[in-house]
Design a protein around this motif. Structure first.
Motif, PDB file in Angstrom:
ATOM      1  N   ASP A 219       0.821  -1.215   0.000  1.00  0.00           N
ATOM      2  CA  ASP A 219       0.000   0.000   0.000  1.00  0.00           C
ATOM      3  C   ASP A 219       0.853   1.262   0.000  1.00  0.00           C
ATOM      4  OD1 ASP A 219      -2.268  -1.508  -0.005  1.00  0.00           O
ATOM      5  OD2 ASP A 219      -2.551  -1.449   2.167  1.00  0.00           O
ATOM      6  N   VAL A 220       1.903   1.254   0.815  1.00  0.00           N
ATOM      7  CA  VAL A 220       2.719   2.470   0.949  1.00  0.00           C
ATOM      8  C   VAL A 220       3.664   2.632  -0.238  1.00  0.00           C
ATOM      9  CG1 VAL A 220       4.486   3.604   2.335  1.00  0.00           C
ATOM     10  CG2 VAL A 220       2.569   2.456   3.452  1.00  0.00           C
ATOM     11  N   LEU A 221       4.472   1.597  -0.510  1.00  0.00           N
ATOM     12  CA  LEU A 221       5.503   1.736  -1.533  1.00  0.00           C
ATOM     13  C   LEU A 221       4.935   1.704  -2.943  1.00  0.00           C
ATOM     14  CD1 LEU A 221       8.390  -0.452  -0.070  1.00  0.00           C
ATOM     15  CD2 LEU A 221       8.116   2.018   0.008  1.00  0.00           C
ATOM     16  N   SER A 256       4.207  16.730  -3.499  1.00  0.00           N
ATOM     17  CA  SER A 256       3.043  16.497  -2.652  1.00  0.00           C
ATOM     18  C   SER A 256       2.880  15.006  -2.364  1.00  0.00           C
ATOM     19  CB  SER A 256       1.788  17.045  -3.325  1.00  0.00           C
ATOM     20  OG  SER A 256       0.634  16.747  -2.565  1.00  0.00           O
ATOM     21  N   MET A 257       3.148  14.194  -3.377  1.00  0.00           N
ATOM     22  CA  MET A 257       3.034  12.748  -3.192  1.00  0.00           C
ATOM     23  C   MET A 257       4.114  12.220  -2.263  1.00  0.00           C
ATOM     24  SD  MET A 257       1.934  11.314  -6.934  1.00  0.00           S
ATOM     25  CE  MET A 257       0.312  11.697  -7.611  1.00  0.00           C
ATOM     26  N   VAL A 258       5.304  12.834  -2.309  1.00  0.00           N
ATOM     27  CA  VAL A 258       6.358  12.425  -1.384  1.00  0.00           C
ATOM     28  C   VAL A 258       5.916  12.688   0.052  1.00  0.00           C
ATOM     29  CG1 VAL A 258       8.691  12.932  -0.593  1.00  0.00           C
ATOM     30  CG2 VAL A 258       8.231  12.711  -3.040  1.00  0.00           C
ATOM     31  N   LYS A 259       5.333  13.880   0.275  1.00  0.00           N
ATOM     32  CA  LYS A 259       4.834  14.192   1.611  1.00  0.00           C
ATOM     33  C   LYS A 259       3.738  13.208   2.020  1.00  0.00           C
ATOM     34  CE  LYS A 259       5.828  19.148   1.258  1.00  0.00           C
ATOM     35  NZ  LYS A 259       5.253  20.521   1.234  1.00  0.00           N
ATOM     36  N   GLU A 260       2.881  12.895   1.041  1.00  0.00           N
ATOM     37  CA  GLU A 260       1.811  11.940   1.336  1.00  0.00           C
ATOM     38  C   GLU A 260       2.392  10.562   1.660  1.00  0.00           C
ATOM     39  OE1 GLU A 260      -1.878  10.267   1.973  1.00  0.00           O
ATOM     40  OE2 GLU A 260      -1.208  12.356   1.906  1.00  0.00           O
ATOM     41  N   SER A 261       3.492  10.200   0.978  1.00  0.00           N
ATOM     42  CA  SER A 261       4.134   8.915   1.251  1.00  0.00           C
ATOM     43  C   SER A 261       4.648   8.862   2.682  1.00  0.00           C
ATOM     44  CB  SER A 261       5.286   8.679   0.277  1.00  0.00           C
ATOM     45  OG  SER A 261       4.810   8.612  -1.054  1.00  0.00           O
ATOM     46  N   GLU A 288      -8.516  14.139   0.491  1.00  0.00           N
ATOM     47  CA  GLU A 288      -8.054  15.467   0.090  1.00  0.00           C
ATOM     48  C   GLU A 288      -6.613  15.433  -0.413  1.00  0.00           C
ATOM     49  OE1 GLU A 288      -8.700  18.124   3.305  1.00  0.00           O
ATOM     50  OE2 GLU A 288     -10.884  18.209   3.020  1.00  0.00           O
ATOM     51  N   SER A 289      -5.782  14.614   0.202  1.00  0.00           N
ATOM     52  CA  SER A 289      -4.396  14.537  -0.254  1.00  0.00           C
ATOM     53  C   SER A 289      -4.281  13.889  -1.620  1.00  0.00           C
ATOM     54  CB  SER A 289      -3.563  13.743   0.759  1.00  0.00           C
ATOM     55  OG  SER A 289      -3.971  12.389   0.795  1.00  0.00           O
ATOM     56  N   SER A 290      -5.303  13.146  -2.022  1.00  0.00           N
ATOM     57  CA  SER A 290      -5.291  12.553  -3.361  1.00  0.00           C
ATOM     58  C   SER A 290      -5.766  13.541  -4.420  1.00  0.00           C
ATOM     59  CB  SER A 290      -6.174  11.296  -3.375  1.00  0.00           C
ATOM     60  OG  SER A 290      -7.527  11.633  -3.186  1.00  0.00           O
ATOM     61  N   GLY A 291      -6.121  14.771  -4.002  1.00  0.00           N
ATOM     62  CA  GLY A 291      -6.517  15.803  -4.950  1.00  0.00           C
ATOM     63  C   GLY A 291      -8.005  15.926  -5.158  1.00  0.00           C
ATOM     64  N   HIS A 292      -8.811  15.328  -4.297  1.00  0.00           N
ATOM     65  CA  HIS A 292     -10.276  15.376  -4.460  1.00  0.00           C
ATOM     66  C   HIS A 292     -10.893  15.984  -3.208  1.00  0.00           C
ATOM     67  CE1 HIS A 292      -9.806  12.788  -7.997  1.00  0.00           C
ATOM     68  NE2 HIS A 292      -9.014  12.019  -7.248  1.00  0.00           N
ATOM     69  N   ARG A 293     -11.053  17.285  -3.233  1.00  0.00           N
ATOM     70  CA  ARG A 293     -11.638  17.977  -2.086  1.00  0.00           C
ATOM     71  C   ARG A 293     -13.152  17.820  -2.092  1.00  0.00           C
ATOM     72  NH1 ARG A 293      -8.240  20.972   0.808  1.00  0.00           N
ATOM     73  NH2 ARG A 293      -6.177  21.418  -0.076  1.00  0.00           N
TER      74      ARG A 293
END
Length: 403
Positions: A219-221, A256-261, A288-293
């Motif tokens: 899931d993470v990597l 942003s995805m790195v931060k989300e990771s 929201e972090s996936s870009g869907h507010r």
């Protein structure tokens, strides 16, 4: 007085030590000390040789000596391991032994020859099954009692003939010893079975935990790296166009995805440590972090649920959102969390892609992992195309979890 034979040295070598819990040989059945058993045997032999008369090289003395030798051999044979003597051979040997004991009792004029009968009958009860043991014990009583009753040879009037009948009594001790040994064997067998079951259960638990960790790592990597790779490939392709704004946007999304990771890594640590996460708040942050507010809708009264339910629902949502981003870039995404009286339902749906889908091959473990997580909670997963509604032509994942 113990009429059971000693535990063989080969069996003693199998006694459980520190390594036996790792699958070594079967545990030996505890038994009498072999040294004590041999001491008793030698005592009976020595007493007979010292007291039985006549013993010489002529006539009756020679017969008495031969019978004494047969009795000694028959008595010593009780130390042979059971696995080396078949039941039929044991029956013949013990039958011949009690006949020789009765004959010695009749031929000798004095001495402790009756001890052979007592010890052999006791071993009969230990070595043979109950019916045959009782039959041979009765035969020994009849033979020895008859010999003394009819006073074969002088001097037997010193012993009451009823003493011969008592020679069959030790069979009870032998039978009790055999029953006790069988009970010990059964207890040891049950303990070994329980130990094997415990080892199998522990192994299953380890495999289950490995599967859980594998899903979390996937899931993470897999998700994070796949998304970052997509944005970096897009930025690389846009460099040739000279559109720096779009390059910066792709780069921004990659960051942003790195931060989300990093946040996902924290969630994984929480999951492995069994920490409890707030479901609605965590799901809102994930969407929201996936870009869907404003894509999350919660229906029903939110309630506290076990940490394992929260962790697995978040992983299912994460998998579904990642698949939507990978296979339907630019498409609209809706997430619905419904609290019912006896269950919870999580629905993630997306409309068809509005941007070009970057070719790529997934691990193939996404849907499998979601089904495994739902199964761990006693729930179900359904996934398939959307055939009606605003997301027609898209994809929908629905998880129903009891509780």
């Amino acid at each position: 007085m113990d009429y059971g034979h000693a535990v063989p040295e080969a069996q003693k070598a199998q006694a459980p030590g520190p390594a036996s819990h790792h699958g070594a040989g079967p545990r030996a059945v505890p038994g009498p000390d072999p040294r004590m058993q041999w001491a008793l045997t030698l005592f009976v032999m020595g007493s007979a040789i010292w007291t039985v008369r006549p013993l010489d090289l002529s006539g009756r003395g020679l017969v008495c000596g031969a019978l004494l030798l047969v009795n000694c051999v028959a008595l010593a044979a009780r130390h042979l391991p059971e696995d080396r003597v078949s039941p039929r051979v044991a029956l013949v040997w013990l039958t011949a032994g009690i006949v020789a004991a009765a004959a010695l009792l009749g031929v000798s004029t004095s001495g402790s020859s009756y001890l052979f009968a007592y010890f052999l009958v006791g071993h009969i009860g230990f070595r043979l099954e109950t019916r045959r043991a009782l039959a041979l014990a009765a035969l020994c009583s009849v033979l020895c009692g008859g010999v003394l009753y009819f006073r074969l040879g002088s001097g037997h009037d010193l012993l009451p003939w009823t003493l011969g009948l008592t020679t069959g009594g030790p069979v009870v001790i032998g039978i009790l010893n055999r029953s006790n040994r069988q009970a010990v064997r059964a207890a040891i067998s049950a303990a070994e079975s329980a130990e094997r079951a415990a080892r199998a259960e522990a192994k299953t638990a380890v495999l289950t935990e490995r599967g859980r960790i594998a899903r979390d790592v996937h899931d993470v990597l897999a998700h994070s790296l796949a998304g970052i790779n997509m944005q970096l490939e897009l930025a690389d392709a846009l460099i040739d166009t000279g559109d720096l704004d779009k390059v910066r946007e792709a780069n921004r999304k990659a960051h942003s995805m790195v931060k989300e990771s990093l946040k996902q890594a924290q969630w994984t640590v929480h999951a492995l440590r069994e920490d409890s996460l707030p479901l609605v708040e965590s799901l809102t942050a994930m969407v929201e972090s996936s870009g869907h507010r404003d894509a999350l809708t919660v229906t029903g009264t939110a309630r506290e649920v076990p940490s394992r339910v929260t962790q697995n629902l978040l992983r299912i949502a994460q998998e579904a959102l990642t698949n939507a981003a990978r296979h339907a870039p630019g498409g609209d995404v809706r997430v619905e969390l419904t609290y019912a009286a006896e269950s919870m339902k999580l629905t993630v749906s997306n409309s068809p892609a509005i941007r070009k889908v970057t070719p790529g091959v997934g691990s193939g473990m996404g849907l499998i992992g979601m089904r495994e997580r739902a199964a761990l909670l006693g729930g179900t997963i359904t996934a398939g195309p959307v055939v009606a509604g605003p997301h027609e032509g898209g994809w929908q994942v629905e998880a129903v979890i009891p509780g």
